[in-house]
Design a protein around this motif. Structure first.
Motif, PDB file in Angstrom:
ATOM      1  N   TYR A  19       0.837  -1.201   0.000  1.00  0.00           N
ATOM      2  CA  TYR A  19       0.000   0.000   0.000  1.00  0.00           C
ATOM      3  C   TYR A  19       0.872   1.252   0.000  1.00  0.00           C
ATOM      4  N   VAL A  20       0.331   2.308  -0.609  1.00  0.00           N
ATOM      5  CA  VAL A  20       1.060   3.576  -0.658  1.00  0.00           C
ATOM      6  C   VAL A  20       0.528   4.569   0.360  1.00  0.00           C
ATOM      7  N   SER A  21      -0.495   4.172   1.114  1.00  0.00           N
ATOM      8  CA  SER A  21      -1.037   5.034   2.160  1.00  0.00           C
ATOM      9  C   SER A  21      -1.821   4.150   3.128  1.00  0.00           C
ATOM     10  N   GLY A  22      -2.212   4.747   4.251  1.00  0.00           N
ATOM     11  CA  GLY A  22      -3.024   4.016   5.202  1.00  0.00           C
ATOM     12  C   GLY A  22      -2.257   2.898   5.897  1.00  0.00           C
ATOM     13  N   SER A  23      -3.010   1.976   6.486  1.00  0.00           N
ATOM     14  CA  SER A  23      -2.400   0.863   7.196  1.00  0.00           C
ATOM     15  C   SER A  23      -2.107  -0.283   6.246  1.00  0.00           C
ATOM     16  N   GLY A  24      -1.278  -1.200   6.700  1.00  0.00           N
ATOM     17  CA  GLY A  24      -0.932  -2.345   5.871  1.00  0.00           C
ATOM     18  C   GLY A  24       0.498  -2.262   5.401  1.00  0.00           C
ATOM     19  N   PRO A  25       1.011  -3.312   4.803  1.00  0.00           N
ATOM     20  CA  PRO A  25       2.405  -3.323   4.353  1.00  0.00           C
ATOM     21  C   PRO A  25       2.663  -2.264   3.286  1.00  0.00           C
ATOM     22  N   ARG A  26       3.716  -1.476   3.466  1.00  0.00           N
ATOM     23  CA  ARG A  26       4.054  -0.427   2.511  1.00  0.00           C
ATOM     24  C   ARG A  26       4.857  -1.017   1.347  1.00  0.00           C
ATOM     25  N   VAL A  27       4.694  -0.408   0.189  1.00  0.00           N
ATOM     26  CA  VAL A  27       5.337  -0.928  -1.016  1.00  0.00           C
ATOM     27  C   VAL A  27       6.849  -1.080  -0.841  1.00  0.00           C
ATOM     28  N   PRO A  28       7.589  -0.062  -0.365  1.00  0.00           N
ATOM     29  CA  PRO A  28       9.046  -0.239  -0.230  1.00  0.00           C
ATOM     30  C   PRO A  28       9.418  -1.397   0.693  1.00  0.00           C
ATOM     31  N   ASP A  29       8.626  -1.594   1.754  1.00  0.00           N
ATOM     32  CA  ASP A  29       8.918  -2.684   2.690  1.00  0.00           C
ATOM     33  C   ASP A  29       8.688  -4.043   2.039  1.00  0.00           C
ATOM     34  N   VAL A  30       7.649  -4.142   1.225  1.00  0.00           N
ATOM     35  CA  VAL A  30       7.377  -5.400   0.528  1.00  0.00           C
ATOM     36  C   VAL A  30       8.486  -5.683  -0.476  1.00  0.00           C
ATOM     37  N   VAL A  31       8.908  -4.652  -1.214  1.00  0.00           N
ATOM     38  CA  VAL A  31       9.995  -4.823  -2.183  1.00  0.00           C
ATOM     39  C   VAL A  31      11.270  -5.264  -1.472  1.00  0.00           C
ATOM     40  N   ALA A  32      11.586  -4.619  -0.347  1.00  0.00           N
ATOM     41  CA  ALA A  32      12.804  -4.963   0.393  1.00  0.00           C
ATOM     42  C   ALA A  32      12.751  -6.398   0.902  1.00  0.00           C
ATOM     43  N   GLN A  33      11.600  -6.815   1.370  1.00  0.00           N
ATOM     44  CA  GLN A  33      11.464  -8.189   1.855  1.00  0.00           C
ATOM     45  C   GLN A  33      11.663  -9.193   0.722  1.00  0.00           C
ATOM     46  N   LEU A  34      11.112  -8.880  -0.443  1.00  0.00           N
ATOM     47  CA  LEU A  34      11.296  -9.766  -1.592  1.00  0.00           C
ATOM     48  C   LEU A  34      12.762  -9.841  -2.005  1.00  0.00           C
ATOM     49  N   ARG A  35      13.481  -8.728  -1.896  1.00  0.00           N
ATOM     50  CA  ARG A  35      14.919  -8.735  -2.193  1.00  0.00           C
ATOM     51  C   ARG A  35      15.644  -9.671  -1.210  1.00  0.00           C
ATOM     52  N   ARG A  36      15.285  -9.568   0.051  1.00  0.00           N
ATOM     53  CA  ARG A  36      15.941 -10.419   1.054  1.00  0.00           C
ATOM     54  C   ARG A  36      15.650 -11.892   0.801  1.00  0.00           C
ATOM     55  N   GLN A  37      14.489 -12.150   0.208  1.00  0.00           N
ATOM     56  CA  GLN A  37      14.116 -13.528  -0.076  1.00  0.00           C
ATOM     57  C   GLN A  37      14.707 -14.041  -1.389  1.00  0.00           C
ATOM     58  N   GLY A  38      15.474 -13.188  -2.062  1.00  0.00           N
ATOM     59  CA  GLY A  38      16.191 -13.640  -3.245  1.00  0.00           C
ATOM     60  C   GLY A  38      15.664 -13.150  -4.581  1.00  0.00           C
ATOM     61  N   ALA A  39      14.623 -12.347  -4.603  1.00  0.00           N
ATOM     62  CA  ALA A  39      14.104 -11.844  -5.877  1.00  0.00           C
ATOM     63  C   ALA A  39      15.092 -10.854  -6.483  1.00  0.00           C
ATOM     64  N   ARG A  40      15.492 -11.105  -7.718  1.00  0.00           N
ATOM     65  CA  ARG A  40      16.469 -10.232  -8.370  1.00  0.00           C
ATOM     66  C   ARG A  40      15.795  -9.160  -9.227  1.00  0.00           C
ATOM     67  N   LYS A  41      14.684  -9.509  -9.861  1.00  0.00           N
ATOM     68  CA  LYS A  41      13.949  -8.530 -10.673  1.00  0.00           C
ATOM     69  C   LYS A  41      12.522  -8.436 -10.147  1.00  0.00           C
TER      70      LYS A  41
END
Length: 218
Positions: free
Chosen positions: A140-162
């Motif tokens: 999400y870009v506003s309000g409650s819930g997981p924020r987009v940058p945090d989701v992207v960062a988590q996916l990077r940590r999990q090995g997503a390259r693109k």
């Protein structure tokens, strides 16, 4: 004679987003010569839908919104209360929008569906439906819930390259611009850029007219 199509958008302070919404309304009008298309808003911009509805008799309201959330259930509903003006369903969720996202998403290890946040259960259910069909994580870009940058960062940590972000946003604005600094490799364009969205607006309008005509004939 066709009734007026009252296209109701959220509204944005972005000059680019305002032009995009105006271009969408103009594209709808070009597809249906002679149809009076009036663009108005529920927030930020003028004219407000509550000011436009009383000036028109025969009309159909088409919410240029992606879910039947608060603005549809409250702002638009209050604007047409006491009139015979029908309100169509919002533009989303709809296969047209899903196809638009799918066409503009590149091959990626992971996809994040980026949407405006809302506490409205109907809105969240709609976003979850679209994300499920895309096999995407929700950010999400506003309000409650997981924020987009945090989701992207988590996916990077999990090995997503693109990582690609599917922007579940109709037009450019602060929310859309924030996606370009969220750490992903690709961001899809605002949905209003797809010509199929103008056709979707007209389908909503035509469906409401058919239902009104059928009801009147009973």
């Amino acid at each position: 004679m066709n009734p007026t199509l009252i296209a109701v958008a959220h509204g944005t302070r972005s000059a680019a987003g305002r032009r995009q919404l105006q271009d969408l309304a103009a594209a709808v009008a070009r597809r249906r010569p002679g149809l009076d298309v009036r663009l108005c808003y529920v927030d930020v911009q003028e004219p407000k839908v509550a000011d436009v509805v009383p000036t028109l008799g025969d009309a159909v309201v088409v919410p240029l919104l992606l879910s039947a959330g608060y603005h549809v259930r409250v702002d638009i509903a209050e604007a047409v209360a006491g009139t015979d003006i029908p309100v169509t369903g919002p533009l989303g969720p709809d296969p047209v929008l899903l196809e638009s996202l799918t066409r503009t998403l590149p091959a990626a290890d992971a996809v994040v569906l980026a949407a405006a946040g809302s506490s409205d259960p109907a809105w969240r259910a709609d976003v979850e439906e679209v994300a499920g069909r895309l096999n995407a994580r929700i950010g999400y870009v506003s309000g409650s819930g997981p924020r987009v940058p945090d989701v992207v960062a988590q996916l990077r940590r999990q090995g997503a390259r693109k990582i690609a972000i599917g922007a579940y946003l109709l037009a450019e604005g602060l929310f859309y611009r924030s996606l370009h600094t969220a750490g992903a490799d690709h961001v899809t364009p605002p949905l209003c850029h797809d010509p199929a969205v103008a056709d979707l607006v007209l389908r909503r309008f035509d469906s409401a007219r058919l239902l009104t005509t059928a009801t009147a004939a009973m």
